[in-house]
Design a protein around this motif. Structure first.
Motif, PDB file in Angstrom:
ATOM      1  N   ILE A  49      47.001  43.522  22.295  1.00  0.00           N
ATOM      2  CA  ILE A  49      46.575  44.778  22.825  1.00  0.00           C
ATOM      3  C   ILE A  49      45.012  44.980  22.540  1.00  0.00           C
ATOM      4  N   GLU A  73      43.137  42.598  22.819  1.00  0.00           N
ATOM      5  CA  GLU A  73      42.296  41.475  23.854  1.00  0.00           C
ATOM      6  C   GLU A  73      42.325  42.363  25.322  1.00  0.00           C
ATOM      7  N   THR A  74      43.354  43.236  25.626  1.00  0.00           N
ATOM      8  CA  THR A  74      43.430  44.058  26.730  1.00  0.00           C
ATOM      9  C   THR A  74      42.174  45.074  26.489  1.00  0.00           C
ATOM     10  N   TYR A  75      42.156  45.678  25.381  1.00  0.00           N
ATOM     11  CA  TYR A  75      41.142  46.829  25.112  1.00  0.00           C
ATOM     12  C   TYR A  75      39.787  46.422  25.180  1.00  0.00           C
ATOM     13  N   SER A 119      38.681  43.671  27.029  1.00  0.00           N
ATOM     14  CA  SER A 119      38.666  43.436  28.320  1.00  0.00           C
ATOM     15  C   SER A 119      38.369  44.664  29.352  1.00  0.00           C
ATOM     16  N   GLU A 120      39.074  45.719  29.000  1.00  0.00           N
ATOM     17  CA  GLU A 120      38.701  46.966  29.695  1.00  0.00           C
ATOM     18  C   GLU A 120      37.341  47.348  29.319  1.00  0.00           C
ATOM     19  N   GLY A 166      36.947  44.254  32.713  1.00  0.00           N
ATOM     20  CA  GLY A 166      37.900  43.400  33.328  1.00  0.00           C
ATOM     21  C   GLY A 166      37.331  42.023  32.882  1.00  0.00           C
ATOM     22  N   ASP A 197      35.641  38.692  30.730  1.00  0.00           N
ATOM     23  CA  ASP A 197      35.479  38.199  29.179  1.00  0.00           C
ATOM     24  C   ASP A 197      34.308  38.236  28.697  1.00  0.00           C
TER      25      ASP A 197
END
Length: 476
Positions: free
Chosen positions: A60, A62-64, A66-67, A71, A73
């Motif tokens: 989670i 990682e997704t946070y 990235s957002e 989007g 890295d």
């Protein structure tokens, strides 16, 4: 390189009331409020690791991140992935817990996230989050991605460690009293806080994606240093400088030094990339302090206490003589420096600092007078703790000269060095005196002192041996 304005000397006639309050507040906040920070964070991190929440939260997180970077890295995300792959869970847990935005992201997406295996997850996680956020630098430090008027002020009264605090307060006291005397108490407080806020804003603007929270009075103190120069404008004032082994004083138009201050911070910002020093906060403070004085003078040209500024203060003759000695050293005129030291000693009497200066100069060549310089330092009385450590080092650096001290001087030196935490040198001196078959009550008193000290250290064998020797010497 350090350059500090030293034109004015402290006077109770112009008591810096606001400066005293600021210094006291910084010390009290650090001692009474920040002292428990490490324990708070450690407890939260231990709970987080024991509950193994990182395994659940890492995907989670990682997704946070990235957002957060649209989007892509980011370098930050790549660094965190490397930590996760290398199983540096404690360090990664620190970054996860420090990111308050991530916890709010968890709560906002609670309905769509995978269900945690731990049914008490949300209650435990809230408790851990609250504990982390109670740490001073997270509660009241300046976060680059969170513009908050309150933390723009509060971060100026927090510090990372004791050295950070003492270093900041040193420069604040050196420069602050003269600025407060020149511009007045309330204006000094206002300009101080604005400079600190300006330093914080520039730091935020250039570090929007940084997870590092800014704390410290450096921006405000940089502003005070710039105000000092602005107060004296083009008047030639005294500066102290320290550059490697070169130390001394010079005079220059005050404002000529401001570009040097700003340039030094910009150079450090561009070259010292791994430093944890907020160079741009310093830069923002310097710029703000200079502009505030200029703006104030434009609005009202009589805001400064010109009588105080123009008042010529008597320069300490001893300081002038010392500056001349350092000037000789800077120009490698060591013989002239030695002669100047002799004149100063003749003028003011023996002094540890002058004796140490002579010793260091003679140490370069170990010629005539070196032995006398060593003995002079070993015979010095009324030494402060740091001076005692220096004498101890000089004793060990010159084993070939130890035997030249007579019994009385050795005995006095041994007594002095018992004040150090490490009493091994006092042991060595006692052994030297004993080998000379020195006798008498004074040596017995030293033996008794060493017996007591070794007893305090738990060295019972040495305690008994010294006590036995003391008894024999007392009887003789």
């Amino acid at each position: 390189m350090v350059i500090i304005p030293t034109e004015k000397r402290f006077e109770w006639e112009h008591a810096p009331i606001v400066l005293f309050v600021i210094v006291l507040l910084n010390i009290l906040i650090f001692a009474l409020y920040q002292s428990n920070d490490d324990a708070k964070f450690e407890r939260a991190l231990v709970s987080y690791e024991q509950l193994q929440y990182l395994d659940y939260e890492w995907p989670i997180f990682e997704t946070y991140l990235s957002e957060q970077s649209d989007g892509s890295d980011s370098q930050q995300l790549q660094d965190y992935r490397e930590l996760y792959q290398q199983q540096h869970t404690a360090e990664l847990g620190y970054y996860v817990l420090s990111d308050a935005g991530f916890y709010h992201y968890l709560k906002a997406n609670r309905q769509t996230l995978p269900v945690p295996e731990d049914f008490g997850y949300w209650e435990n996680r809230a408790e851990i989050h609250d504990q982390v956020q109670s740490v001073s630098y997270l509660a009241f430090g300046l976060k680059p991605n969170d513009l908050n008027p309150i933390t723009l002020l509060t971060h100026q009264f927090l510090h990372g460690d004791t050295m950070h605090l003492m270093g900041n307060l040193f420069f604040l006291v050196i420069c602050g009293f003269a600025v407060e005397a020149a511009i007045g108490h309330w204006r000094f407080l206002l300009f101080y806080l604005i400079s600190g806020a300006a330093g914080g804003l520039l730091y935020m603007a250039l570090n929007l994606n940084s997870p590092t929270t800014l704390v410290g009075a450096s921006g405000a103190i940089s502003g005070v240093m710039a105000m000092y120069l602005g107060v004296f404008r083009l008047k030639k004032i005294e500066f102290f400088y320290w550059f490697f082994i070169f130390v001394g004083y010079f005079r220059a138009p005050a404002l000529f030094i401001l570009p040097f201050y700003i340039g030094k911070e910009l150079y450090s910002y561009m070259t010292d990339l791994d430093s944890n020093v907020a160079f741009m906060a310093h830069t923002g403070g310097f710029i703000a302090g200079g502009l505030l004085i200029m703006l104030a003078l434009v609005i009202n040209s009589r805001i400064l206490d010109e009588e105080y500024i123009e008042e010529d203060q008597q320069i300490d003759p001893r300081q002038q003589d010392l500056a001349q000695i350092y000037l000789y050293i800077e120009k490698y005129r060591f013989d002239s420096a030695l002669k100047a030291i002799d004149k100063v000693v003749e003028k003011y009497g023996p002094c540890f600092d002058f004796s140490l200066l002579r010793y260091n100069l003679l140490k370069l060549q170990k010629g005539d007078g070196y032995s006398d310089a060593v003995q002079a330092l070993l015979r010095e009385d009324r030494l402060r703790p740091q001076q005692l450590k220096t004498v101890d080092e000089i004793w060990h650096d010159n084993p070939e000269l130890q035997s030249q001290l007579d019994d009385e001087a050795l005995l006095k030196l041994g007594w002095k060095l018992t004040a150090l935490p490490d009493i091994s040198t006092a042991d060595q001196i006692f052994a030297l005196l004993n080998s000379r078959e020195t006798r008498g009550r004074p040596l017995g008193h030293l033996a008794r002192k060493l017996a007591r000290l070794h007893g305090d250290l738990g060295n019972n064998l040495k305690k008994k041996r010294y006590a036995s020797i003391a008894d024999q010497l007392q009887q003789s």
